[in-house]
Design an enzyme around this catalytic site. Structure first.
Site, PDB file in Angstrom:
ATOM      1  CE  LYS A  52      -3.787  -2.437   2.187  1.00  0.00           C
ATOM      2  NZ  LYS A  52      -4.533  -2.788   3.388  1.00  0.00           N
ATOM      3  CD  GLN A  96      -3.213  -4.599   6.369  1.00  0.00           C
ATOM      4  OE1 GLN A  96      -3.154  -3.619   5.641  1.00  0.00           O
ATOM      5  NE2 GLN A  96      -3.816  -5.714   5.993  1.00  0.00           N
ATOM      6  CG  ASP A 119      -9.378   0.037   4.303  1.00  0.00           C
ATOM      7  OD1 ASP A 119      -9.084  -0.176   3.109  1.00  0.00           O
ATOM      8  OD2 ASP A 119      -8.666  -0.326   5.262  1.00  0.00           O
TER       9      ASP A 119
END
Ligand code: NAP
Length: 290
Positions: A52, A96, A119
């Site tokens: 990422k 994460q 997200d």
């Protein structure tokens, strides 16, 4: 049989995003910033986070690395997220997953400001998605919709079977596919579904997100169906230097004999997830530039 090339679409979209980032920087002096919070050192999580951050840099975005030890107190993690929420140069905050045992994932996700939740995991954004309001869409389901468009398939009035009902893939995907504009008729299957094959055999497209290799086989498909394989599974392979190879949830060999189009693993859905993360971060930074 068409191989749906997620790598190619992701490359094209990332080039477009990079061009937009450069224009935003030149015209408004705004550099999109993404904060990536990693707790602990789980090797798979470390490699996802590294990918990422690399993608961010390639798109000309700034990534803010926040690394915390596995032993971090939940309150400290939540305070760190509050700090990122308040940082005007941070447009997106992601944590994460999975988090180490003992940390309340729900509380941590809910601590992310919905305006920076790139997200698309917070209840506020999921609620907005459900009612069709503008929001950050969850990256993997959004990437799948883009991939289907790219493959030239019009889902209007088509029957799509989604196998898997997780909060990050199957369930939000079933919502997006049934939205006005996409207009598919959706069946959502899970482990309590009595006869998954009875549904998939009537499907124009099957999306499989079960986390188990071989969940979808060619005999479960109607001739000419489209297969979107979300699964990423490691299977032992002595011929590979790493000792394993990656396979999806669909049995590629049998499915590709029946399907009209299929996504490969790797190189199908996978590259789209990070691409949509960059897309959401750019959208967030654009709001700052207004
Ligand atoms: P998950 O949370 O484990 O959910 C799996 C879902 O599949 C559950 O709803 C489960 O049903 C259902 N399921 C499992 N076996 C089934 C079967 N034989 N028949 C019908 N339903 C079945 O997994 P996830 O997070 O959604 O991930 C799914 C896969 O996608 C994994 O391989 C993951 O690594 C991959 N993934 C890839 C990306 C990407 O970017 N490419 C992103 C996210 C996930 P129940 O609810 O009844 O248990």
């Amino acid at each position: 049989m068409q191989l749906i090339d997620g790598k190619a679409l992701a490359k094209r979209m990332r080039e477009e995003i990079a061009a937009d980032v450069a224009a935003l920087r030149a015209e408004r002096g705004v550099v999109p910033g993404l904060a990536v919070v990693l707790v602990g050192e789980d090797p798979a999580s470390v490699s996802y986070v590294t990918a990422k951050e690399r993608a961010c840099a390639e798109a000309g975005m700034r990534s803010v690395e926040v690394r915390l030890p596995e032993s971090v107190a939940e309150d400290k993690l939540v305070a760190e997220i509050a700090r990122l929420n308040a940082d005007p140069e941070v447009d997106g905050v992601l944590v994460q997953l999975p988090l180490p045992k003992g940390i309340d994932t729900k509380r941590v996700i809910e601590a992310i400001s919905p305006e920076k939740d790139v997200d698309g995991f917070t209840p506020v954004n999921i609620g907005r998605m459900m009612i069709g309001d503008k929001c950050f869409l969850p990256c993997t389901p959004h990437g799948i919709v883009k991939l289907i468009e790219f493959a030239g398939m019009d889902l209007k009035g088509r029957h799509v079977v989604v196998i898997g009902r997780s909060n990050i893939v199957g369930r939000p995907l079933s919502v997006l596919l049934s939205m006005k504009g996409v207009d598919a008729t959706v069946t959502l299957c899970h482990t309590a579904t009595r006869d998954v094959a009875a549904f998939t055999r009537t499907a124009d497209a099957v999306v499989v997100a079960a986390g188990r290799p071989g969940t979808l086989t060619g005999d479960m498909l109607r001739k000419g169906a489209v297969v979107i394989d979300v699964g990423v599974n490691r299977v032992r392979d002595a011929t590979s230097a790493r000792g394993y190879r990656l396979v999806g949830d669909a049995d590629f060999e049998s499915c590709s004999r029946v399907a009209s189009a299929i996504t490969p693993v790797p190189g199908g859905v996978g590259p789209m997830t990070i691409t949509m993360l960059l897309w959401n971060t750019l959208a967030s930074a654009r709001r700052r530039a207004k």
